[in-house]
Design an enzyme around this catalytic site. Structure first.
Site, PDB file in Angstrom:
ATOM      1  N   GLU A  35      -4.544 -18.131  -1.900  1.00 25.99           N
ATOM      2  CA  GLU A  35      -4.012 -17.110  -0.992  1.00 25.99           C
ATOM      3  C   GLU A  35      -2.815 -17.621  -0.193  1.00 25.99           C
ATOM      4  OE1 GLU A  35      -4.522 -14.110  -1.108  1.00 25.99           O
ATOM      5  OE2 GLU A  35      -6.330 -14.019  -2.320  1.00 25.99           O
ATOM      6  N   TYR A 118      -3.940 -10.769   6.819  1.00 18.70           N
ATOM      7  CA  TYR A 118      -4.164 -10.584   5.383  1.00 18.70           C
ATOM      8  C   TYR A 118      -5.059 -11.684   4.810  1.00 18.70           C
ATOM      9  CZ  TYR A 118      -3.735 -11.277   0.482  1.00 18.70           C
ATOM     10  OH  TYR A 118      -4.068 -11.527  -0.817  1.00 18.70           O
ATOM     11  N   ASP A 136      -2.079  -6.069   1.892  1.00 25.58           N
ATOM     12  CA  ASP A 136      -0.855  -6.793   1.577  1.00 25.58           C
ATOM     13  C   ASP A 136       0.215  -5.767   1.191  1.00 25.58           C
ATOM     14  OD1 ASP A 136      -1.631  -5.952  -0.922  1.00 25.58           O
ATOM     15  OD2 ASP A 136      -0.889  -7.751  -1.905  1.00 25.58           O
ATOM     16  N   CYS A 191       1.481   0.236 -10.010  1.00 26.28           N
ATOM     17  CA  CYS A 191       2.163   0.955  -8.917  1.00 26.28           C
ATOM     18  C   CYS A 191       3.173   0.007  -8.273  1.00 26.28           C
ATOM     19  CB  CYS A 191       1.133   1.442  -7.906  1.00 26.28           C
ATOM     20  SG  CYS A 191       1.748   2.695  -6.763  1.00 26.28           S
ATOM     21  N   CYS A 198       3.526   5.080 -13.955  1.00 23.33           N
ATOM     22  CA  CYS A 198       2.578   6.149 -13.637  1.00 23.33           C
ATOM     23  C   CYS A 198       1.807   6.613 -14.870  1.00 23.33           C
ATOM     24  CB  CYS A 198       3.304   7.313 -12.975  1.00 23.33           C
ATOM     25  SG  CYS A 198       4.034   6.882 -11.373  1.00 23.33           S
ATOM     26  N   CYS A 201      -1.364   4.749 -15.039  1.00 23.43           N
ATOM     27  CA  CYS A 201      -2.133   4.643 -13.801  1.00 23.43           C
ATOM     28  C   CYS A 201      -3.443   5.418 -13.872  1.00 23.43           C
ATOM     29  CB  CYS A 201      -1.302   5.155 -12.623  1.00 23.43           C
ATOM     30  SG  CYS A 201      -2.166   4.973 -11.044  1.00 23.43           S
ATOM     31  N   CYS A 207      -3.336  11.427  -7.189  1.00 20.64           N
ATOM     32  CA  CYS A 207      -2.246  10.773  -6.462  1.00 20.64           C
ATOM     33  C   CYS A 207      -1.385  11.774  -5.701  1.00 20.64           C
ATOM     34  CB  CYS A 207      -1.378   9.972  -7.426  1.00 20.64           C
ATOM     35  SG  CYS A 207       0.043   9.176  -6.625  1.00 20.64           S
TER      36      CYS A 207
END
Length: 291
Positions: A35, A118, A136, A191, A198, A201, A207
């Site tokens: 991280e 985060y 994030d 995304c 898309c 997705c 959406c």
DNA sequence: TAGCCGTGGTG
DNA sequence: TCACCAAGGCT
């Protein structure tokens, strides 16, 4: 309900990347290291360095026992080297104050250097399977589109952003953690900022951005960060000199990397203040803790 | 909160 | 080509 947790989690199970810090055997320490390294840094550049670090320093106490210069060399060109010093300091605190175990509690994590809103929640969720809003840049973008119907996220507001995501999290700890990973992965793979896929997705049906006809981003322009010629750039040049030599160097060796003396000296001073550079007794310069 | 803190890949 | 972008944190 623009985001179905079932659909998203199923998509993640099938399409999510097999990254080493996501594997079952990965320790919370491995997750924490990943991280920190991934802050503002692409996966492809992190992965080989992460492998080296975990093999070399498999526990917080092992990293804590290393010298700062050693750690900065191992950080290589990942960027933002202050992260390496903060992770080193965090490892020391974990070893000394937490029995060499990465904390699982968000507030305890937040108290460690280099761990912010985060990262604390990412560790709680991904290392310990806790339910926490992990926000994030990817998550902010996905929520802006799927929930708010905007082309992109506006300026960050930690309180509002976390409340947005909190409202989307499924109930159970394990499912919420899975959902968080999936939301991030969707932003990273589908995304995306530039040309969202898309057609691929799993969330298009609900959406809000899709339903609004995919309007362009209408918020305030995002500040552009220059790099070439900035202090950040010059600091990078100076550090690269010190990383590439094992012995302390004369100031003349640093002076040749940038012609503007004023800026050069200001940058060297700031590196000394940040603890990224040390001056030896005889006036030469080196990475910290090596001489 | 806005500005600063590295580096390299890419459309 | 070059501006944009990449799992933020700190002050």
């Amino acid at each position: 309900m623009p985001i179905s947790s079932d659909v998203l989690i199923d998509w993640f199970a099938e399409q999510g990347r097999d990254l080493p810090w996501r594997r079952p055997g990965c320790t919370p320490w491995g997750v924490l290291v990943s991280e920190i390294m991934l802050q503002q840094t692409p996966v492809a550049r992190v992965q080989p360095i992460w492998e080296e670090w975990l093999a070399r320093w498999p526990r917080p106490s092992a990293l804590a026992a290393a010298g700062q210069g050693e750690v900065l060399r191992a950080w290589g060109r990942l960027g933002y080297p202050r992260r390496a010093l903060r992770l080193h300091a965090a490892a020391d605190a974990i070893a000394r104050e937490h029995g060499d175990e990465v904390p699982s509690d968000v507030d305890t994590l937040l108290a460690l250097p280099g761990i912010g809103a985060y990262t604390a929640r990412a560790v709680a969720a991904f290392a310990y399977g806790r339910r926490a809003p992990v926000v994030d840049t990817n998550v902010r973008r996905v929520v802006a589109r799927a929930v708010h119907g905007a082309g992109d996220a506006g300026p960050p507001s930690n309180t509002r952003d976390m409340a947005d995501v909190e409202a989307l999290l499924p109930a159970g700890d394990a499912r919420a953690a899975r959902f968080s990973a999936a939301l991030m992965e969707l932003g990273a793979l589908v995304c995306t900022a530039r040309s969202p896929r898309c057609a691929d997705c799993p969330l298009t049906e609900g959406c809000a951005w899709q339903h609004a006809g995919r309007p362009a981003y209408a918020g305030p322009a995002k500040p552009v960060q220059r790099y070439a010629g900035t202090d950040r750039y010059v600091r990078g040049l100076l550090l690269e000199v010190l990383r590439s030599t094992s012995e302390p160097v004369e100031k003349s060796r640093l002076d040749i990397v940038w012609s503007q003396a004023g800026q050069r000296d200001r940058c060297l001073d700031s590196l000394l203040v940040d603890g990224l550079v040390e001056q030896t007794a005889d006036g030469r310069f080196a990475l910290p803790g090596e001489h």
